[in-house]
Design a protein around this motif. Structure first.
Motif, PDB file in Angstrom:
ATOM      1  N   TYR A 129     -32.383  63.399  -7.383  1.00 46.62           N
ATOM      2  CA  TYR A 129     -32.850  64.190  -6.199  1.00 46.62           C
ATOM      3  C   TYR A 129     -32.130  65.425  -5.956  1.00 46.62           C
ATOM      4  O   TYR A 129     -30.624  65.396  -5.799  1.00 46.62           O
ATOM      5  CB  TYR A 129     -32.422  63.347  -4.999  1.00 46.62           C
ATOM      6  N   ALA A 153     -29.924  59.638  -8.919  1.00 42.36           N
ATOM      7  CA  ALA A 153     -30.123  58.490  -8.204  1.00 42.36           C
ATOM      8  C   ALA A 153     -30.452  57.274  -9.162  1.00 42.36           C
ATOM      9  O   ALA A 153     -30.117  56.170  -8.743  1.00 42.36           O
ATOM     10  CB  ALA A 153     -31.417  58.639  -7.328  1.00 42.36           C
ATOM     11  N   PRO A 172     -27.915  46.248  -4.037  1.00 39.20           N
ATOM     12  CA  PRO A 172     -27.555  46.427  -2.943  1.00 39.20           C
ATOM     13  C   PRO A 172     -28.164  47.865  -2.228  1.00 39.20           C
ATOM     14  O   PRO A 172     -28.685  48.541  -2.934  1.00 39.20           O
ATOM     15  CB  PRO A 172     -25.847  46.819  -3.166  1.00 39.20           C
ATOM     16  N   SER A 173     -27.811  48.220  -0.930  1.00 45.26           N
ATOM     17  CA  SER A 173     -28.575  49.266  -0.340  1.00 45.26           C
ATOM     18  C   SER A 173     -27.995  50.442  -1.059  1.00 45.26           C
ATOM     19  O   SER A 173     -26.771  50.655  -1.391  1.00 45.26           O
ATOM     20  CB  SER A 173     -28.097  49.205   1.243  1.00 45.26           C
ATOM     21  N   GLY A 174     -28.986  51.303  -1.370  1.00 44.85           N
ATOM     22  CA  GLY A 174     -28.684  52.553  -1.997  1.00 44.85           C
ATOM     23  C   GLY A 174     -28.654  52.727  -3.541  1.00 44.85           C
ATOM     24  O   GLY A 174     -28.185  53.641  -4.185  1.00 44.85           O
ATOM     25  N   SER A 175     -28.895  51.475  -3.957  1.00 41.67           N
ATOM     26  CA  SER A 175     -28.714  51.222  -5.457  1.00 41.67           C
ATOM     27  C   SER A 175     -30.108  52.000  -6.280  1.00 41.67           C
ATOM     28  O   SER A 175     -30.072  51.750  -7.298  1.00 41.67           O
ATOM     29  CB  SER A 175     -28.474  49.930  -5.921  1.00 41.67           C
ATOM     30  N   GLY A 176     -31.100  52.256  -5.337  1.00 44.90           N
ATOM     31  CA  GLY A 176     -32.052  53.103  -6.167  1.00 44.90           C
ATOM     32  C   GLY A 176     -33.541  52.224  -6.358  1.00 44.90           C
ATOM     33  O   GLY A 176     -34.328  52.659  -7.137  1.00 44.90           O
ATOM     34  N   LYS A 177     -33.569  51.271  -5.674  1.00 41.20           N
ATOM     35  CA  LYS A 177     -34.737  50.467  -5.837  1.00 41.20           C
ATOM     36  C   LYS A 177     -35.800  50.922  -5.337  1.00 41.20           C
ATOM     37  O   LYS A 177     -36.881  50.819  -6.195  1.00 41.20           O
ATOM     38  CB  LYS A 177     -34.437  48.830  -5.146  1.00 41.20           C
ATOM     39  N   THR A 216     -36.383  53.995  -5.001  1.00 44.81           N
ATOM     40  CA  THR A 216     -36.609  55.006  -5.810  1.00 44.81           C
ATOM     41  C   THR A 216     -37.176  54.613  -7.315  1.00 44.81           C
ATOM     42  O   THR A 216     -38.361  55.635  -7.522  1.00 44.81           O
ATOM     43  CB  THR A 216     -35.471  55.817  -6.290  1.00 44.81           C
ATOM     44  N   THR A 246     -41.552  64.015  -3.664  1.00 48.51           N
ATOM     45  CA  THR A 246     -40.157  64.581  -3.189  1.00 48.51           C
ATOM     46  C   THR A 246     -39.734  65.833  -3.669  1.00 48.51           C
ATOM     47  O   THR A 246     -39.579  65.910  -5.165  1.00 48.51           O
ATOM     48  CB  THR A 246     -39.143  63.443  -3.525  1.00 48.51           C
ATOM     49  N   GLU A 260     -40.479  45.924   0.219  1.00 46.11           N
ATOM     50  CA  GLU A 260     -40.034  44.919   1.406  1.00 46.11           C
ATOM     51  C   GLU A 260     -41.372  44.720   2.297  1.00 46.11           C
ATOM     52  O   GLU A 260     -41.331  44.846   3.603  1.00 46.11           O
ATOM     53  CB  GLU A 260     -38.677  45.749   2.095  1.00 46.11           C
ATOM     54  N   HIS A 290     -34.775  42.640  -0.136  1.00 43.41           N
ATOM     55  CA  HIS A 290     -33.264  42.237   0.491  1.00 43.41           C
ATOM     56  C   HIS A 290     -33.153  40.777   0.572  1.00 43.41           C
ATOM     57  O   HIS A 290     -32.056  40.383   0.805  1.00 43.41           O
ATOM     58  CB  HIS A 290     -33.079  43.082   1.522  1.00 43.41           C
TER      59      HIS A 290
HETATM   60  N1  LIG Z   1     -35.705  61.766  -0.651  1.00 44.82           N
HETATM   61  C1  LIG Z   1     -34.296  61.753  -0.843  1.00 44.82           C
HETATM   62  N2  LIG Z   1     -33.585  63.081  -1.167  1.00 44.82           N
HETATM   63  C2  LIG Z   1     -32.249  62.680  -1.619  1.00 44.82           C
HETATM   64  N3  LIG Z   1     -31.735  61.604  -1.920  1.00 44.82           N
HETATM   65  C3  LIG Z   1     -32.383  60.440  -1.668  1.00 44.82           C
HETATM   66  C4  LIG Z   1     -33.860  60.767  -1.084  1.00 44.82           C
HETATM   67  N4  LIG Z   1     -34.349  59.271  -1.112  1.00 44.82           N
HETATM   68  C5  LIG Z   1     -33.237  58.577  -1.311  1.00 44.82           C
HETATM   69  N5  LIG Z   1     -32.102  59.241  -1.772  1.00 44.82           N
HETATM   70  C6  LIG Z   1     -30.737  58.866  -2.222  1.00 44.82           C
HETATM   71  O1  LIG Z   1     -31.120  57.883  -3.525  1.00 44.82           O
HETATM   72  C7  LIG Z   1     -30.214  56.723  -3.378  1.00 44.82           C
HETATM   73  C8  LIG Z   1     -31.303  55.679  -3.612  1.00 44.82           C
HETATM   74  O2  LIG Z   1     -32.129  55.371  -2.418  1.00 44.82           O
HETATM   75  P1  LIG Z   1     -33.089  54.285  -2.664  1.00 44.82           P
HETATM   76  O3  LIG Z   1     -33.780  54.292  -1.253  1.00 44.82           O
HETATM   77  O4  LIG Z   1     -33.966  54.155  -3.610  1.00 44.82           O
HETATM   78  O5  LIG Z   1     -32.081  52.800  -2.539  1.00 44.82           O
HETATM   79  P2  LIG Z   1     -32.543  51.437  -2.206  1.00 44.82           P
HETATM   80  O6  LIG Z   1     -31.684  50.390  -3.273  1.00 44.82           O
HETATM   81  O7  LIG Z   1     -33.836  51.333  -1.996  1.00 44.82           O
HETATM   82  O8  LIG Z   1     -31.754  51.277  -0.678  1.00 44.82           O
HETATM   83  P3  LIG Z   1     -32.212  50.420   0.487  1.00 44.82           P
HETATM   84  O9  LIG Z   1     -31.832  48.990   0.190  1.00 44.82           O
HETATM   85  O10 LIG Z   1     -31.488  50.709   1.633  1.00 44.82           O
HETATM   86  O11 LIG Z   1     -33.451  50.732   0.878  1.00 44.82           O
HETATM   87  C9  LIG Z   1     -29.464  56.873  -2.125  1.00 44.82           C
HETATM   88  O12 LIG Z   1     -28.255  57.389  -2.423  1.00 44.82           O
HETATM   89  C10 LIG Z   1     -30.119  57.626  -1.253  1.00 44.82           C
HETATM   90  O13 LIG Z   1     -29.479  58.266  -0.323  1.00 44.82           O
END
Ligand SMILES: Nc1ncnc2c1ncn2[C@@H]1O[C@H](COP(=O)(O)OP(=O)(O)OP(=O)(O)O)[C@@H](O)[C@H]1O
Length: 290
Positions: free
Chosen positions: A47, A52, A71-76, A78, A90, A207, A238
């Motif tokens: 991004y 990511a 874990p949260s924020g690990s890119g799942k 994405t 995006t 989810e 999750h």
């Molecule tokens: N549109 C965006 N612009 C910038 N950064 C983004 C965007 N979407 C997600 N991110 C960042 O990319 C990283 C991965 O986000 P992502 O939502 O894919 O994680 P996740 O594992 O699905 O998290 P969760 O379990 O909390 O849903 C995070 O650091 C998030 O802040």
């Protein structure tokens, strides 16, 4: 199907999850008999300046359920959104590497993205039916694509999709009522019926049960298991129990020190939950981080 076991890790920690049903069934199958639906090769995703996803290499099997945990924020999410190029929406995002769907590069300039999304449908976390009737929710996609032109054909398709989504009996007398009057669990099954209506090959689920009560959650899981012989399903969850109960394969994401998402382990769900190979998998599924 009746195989049931509770995992004990090498450390002696007991995983509080019973690995049964399809995970146990998949544990029996030989990897050589599997067809790959997606080949992901050296995939990186940014991004803007923020990386990511880093260096993902994985094969997603056809006509199986693959759970993505981590874990949260690990890119799942994405990663899931890359599989049908929802990520294109995006601004400022970019990738390197490849995702092949049945051997075809989904990022090829020649590829028709509308056709890709017809093949690879998506169901979101929050049920999002159109503010239309139940019938119109299903008929909308096929009508857009110009299929099932005759009313009798469309009626048949609507019934078929609602039956596949295990919703027909509950709504057959109210097809022309608003979809928004359904319960959350019914709305989510309607969204699955809508996804099926354009005859996709893959259903991505982000989810899909997290906003639902436990009974609706079990119905969605049963539905996934029912659909898996026909469709390739990839689900972000999750819920460890859900991954263990309702997936054949599991992909574990973690965050690198720079916060880029990486796949630390991928394998049969049964193996991931009973004999994880990586310490971070073990820590995550036993609730020690994430
Ligand atoms: N549109 C965006 N612009 C910038 N950064 C983004 C965007 N979407 C997600 N991110 C960042 O990319 C990283 C991965 O986000 P992502 O939502 O894919 O994680 P996740 O594992 O699905 O998290 P969760 O379990 O909390 O849903 C995070 O650091 C998030 O802040």
């Amino acid at each position: 199907m009746s195989d049931s076991l509770v995992g004990h890790l090498s450390t002696g920690i007991k995983i509080n999850t019973v690995v049964t049903g399809i995970a146990a069934e998949a544990a029996e199958e030989s990897a050589t008999g599997l067809v790959t639906k997606f080949d992901v090769e050296n995939l990186n995703f940014n991004y803007g300046n923020f990386q990511a996803l880093r260096n993902l290499n994985v094969n997603i099997p056809s006509r199986r359920i693959t759970a993505i945990i981590g874990p949260s924020g690990s890119g799942k999410t994405t990663f899931l959104r890359l599989l049908n190029r929802m990520s294109d929406m995006t601004l400022g995002s970019w990738h390197t590497g490849e995702i092949l769907l049945d051997g075809i590069d989904i990022f090829s300039p020649d590829l028709n993205v509308v056709a890709l999304r017809r093949r690879v449908g998506m169901v979101f976390q929050k049920p999002n039916p159109f503010p239309k009737t139940i019938y119109e929710n299903i008929a909308y996609g096929p009508r857009m694509h110009g299929t099932h032109k005759k009313k009798a054909e469309m009626d048949e398709l609507v019934e078929h999709c609602l039956k596949q989504a295990a919703l027909w009996d509950e709504v057959k007398d109210s097809l022309h009522k608003s979809a928004l009057a359904l319960s959350g669990g019914q709305q989510q099954r309607l969204c699955i019926a809508r996804a099926i209506s354009v005859e996709p090959e893959v259903i991505l689920m982000d989810e899909p049960a997290s906003a639902l009560d436990p009974i609706s959650t079990i119905k969605i899981e049963e539905l996934m298991i029912e659909l898996r012989r026909k469709y390739t399903i990839v689900i972000v969850t999750h819920n460890m129990q859900q991954a263990a109960r309702a997936s054949d394969y599991t992909m574990v994401f973690v965050m690198s020190p720079s916060r880029a998402g990486e796949i630390v382990e991928f394998g049969k769900t049964h193996d991931i939950f009973t004999n994880p190979q990586h310490e971070k998998t073990e820590q995550y599924i036993t609730g020690r981080f994430g």
